[in-house]
Scaffold this active site. Structure first.
Site, PDB file in Angstrom:
ATOM      1  N   PRO A   1       0.832  -1.207   0.000  1.00 53.28           N
ATOM      2  CA  PRO A   1       0.000   0.000   0.000  1.00 53.28           C
ATOM      3  C   PRO A   1       0.869   1.259   0.000  1.00 53.28           C
ATOM      4  CG  PRO A   1      -0.804  -1.589   1.600  1.00 53.28           C
ATOM      5  CD  PRO A   1       0.516  -2.113   1.113  1.00 53.28           C
ATOM      6  N   GLU A   2       0.502   2.230  -0.829  1.00 51.26           N
ATOM      7  CA  GLU A   2       1.270   3.469  -0.905  1.00 51.26           C
ATOM      8  C   GLU A   2       0.665   4.516   0.025  1.00 51.26           C
ATOM      9  OE1 GLU A   2       2.845   4.489  -4.733  1.00 51.26           O
ATOM     10  OE2 GLU A   2       2.599   2.452  -5.495  1.00 51.26           O
TER      11      GLU A   2
ATOM     12  N   LYS B   1       4.341   5.738   4.609  1.00 54.21           N
ATOM     13  CA  LYS B   1       3.696   4.438   4.731  1.00 54.21           C
ATOM     14  C   LYS B   1       3.545   3.997   6.181  1.00 54.21           C
ATOM     15  CE  LYS B   1       5.561   3.126   0.221  1.00 54.21           C
ATOM     16  NZ  LYS B   1       6.325   2.133  -0.573  1.00 54.21           N
TER      17      LYS B   1
ATOM     18  N   ARG C   1      12.838  -4.101  -8.151  1.00 52.96           N
ATOM     19  CA  ARG C   1      11.433  -3.746  -8.377  1.00 52.96           C
ATOM     20  C   ARG C   1      11.212  -3.540  -9.868  1.00 52.96           C
ATOM     21  NH1 ARG C   1       8.730  -1.724  -3.936  1.00 52.96           N
ATOM     22  NH2 ARG C   1       6.881  -2.064  -5.242  1.00 52.96           N
TER      23      ARG C   1
END
Length: 300
Positions: free
Chosen positions: A2-3, A52, A289
């Site tokens: 989740p950002e 975050k 990533r």
């Protein structure tokens, strides 16, 4: 993962449903039993997000610090006074989204008789007279002091969803002072807090910036535009509950929010034509990533 927009939505939800309420705090799984005992019976006075990280401040000076990581999520439910999403965090199934509280099994039910039996590995449960919140799968779940919470904040970069004085200038200085590629710098939580893979890819595309450009090669004015655009699209994410970076002109139905396949310019669109120039969207592994960009539109 989740950002930042999701964590700000969480903080807002906790303020709405728990602020000022004395909570029963438990750890059905058992891994947070000691921390739950410290928090049990005390009231939440405020809920804050930075990047975050979520911080729930209790009346006796202890803070519940949560970082969801890749797999963490909060589930919520309660009676008709308990409003908000039923789940915020990492999706449990492909395509799962935040849904209104009254769509849940117990959420919004007039005959609410308390939380259901815990299901799965619930790290911590918070319960008031009107509702409950269950946390599963978080990377960090700790009961810490206010001083320790401040120490966490000092290690983080500025959050574009906070209108903090000087935050934009701090970001510009940190971004343009290093020779590290922008693709890495925007994921560095000490440079900017809350940006993840989606916002990184989309903002760099929207600004027409090569993700492999060294930070020090970017002008201060261009870095400022990156900050401003990030703040704008993240604020949209808080409002919409989703990351949507395209504009209505790219949607099949401009009167409603777009489906996932129309919501982004480059993220998860590798091999598909760029929405602006038609070049195939590129994909590469960068710092473990996935990195998405348009080789034609992002040359500067």
């Amino acid at each position: 993962m989740p950002e930042g927009h999701s964590i700000h939505r969480l903080a807002r939800q906790f303020r709405d449903v728990f602020a000022g309420r004395r909570l029963a705090v438990s750890s059905p799984q058992g891994r947070f039993a000691a921390g739950a005992a410290v928090l049990d019976g005390h009231a939440v006075v405020r809920a804050e997000a930075h990047g975050k990280h979520l911080f729930l401040h209790f009346e006796h000076g202890i803070v519940l610090h949560v970082h969801l990581g890749l797999y963490g999520a909060w589930d919520f439910g309660g009676d008709s006074e308990f409003r908000g999403a039923s789940s915020i965090g990492a999706p449990r199934r492909v395509g799962e989204r935040e849904v209104p509280a009254d769509a849940g099994t117990d959420a919004g039910t007039p005959g609410y008789a308390g939380p259901p039996e815990p299901v799965g590995a619930v790290r911590v449960r918070l319960a008031s007279d009107h509702g409950w919140a269950d946390l599963r799968g978080a990377t960090t779940c700790a009961a810490i002091t206010e001083a320790e919470a401040e120490a966490v904040l000092r290690r983080l970069g500025p959050d574009p969803l906070h209108d903090a004085q000087g935050a934009r200038d701090i970001f510009i200085q940190r971004l343009t002072a290093r020779s590290t590629p922008l693709a890495s710098l925007l994921m560095d939580q000490k440079v900017i807090a809350g940006v993840g893979n989606v916002y990184r890819a989309e903002v760099l595309f929207r600004q027409g910036i090569d993700p492999l450009l060294p930070g020090r090669s970017l002008s201060a004015s261009a870095a400022g535009r990156v900050w401003d655009d990030t703040a704008a699209v993240m604020a949209d994410g808080v409002r919409d509950g989703r990351i949507i970076t395209t504009t209505a002109g790219y949607w099949s139905d401009p009167a409603t929010l777009p489906p996932n396949e129309e919501a982004h310019f480059v993220y998860r669109r590798h091999g598909q034509p760029c929405r602006l120039c038609g070049t195939a969207v590129a994909l590469a592994e960068h710092a473990a990533r996935k990195l998405y960009w348009c080789p034609t539109c992002q040359r500067s």
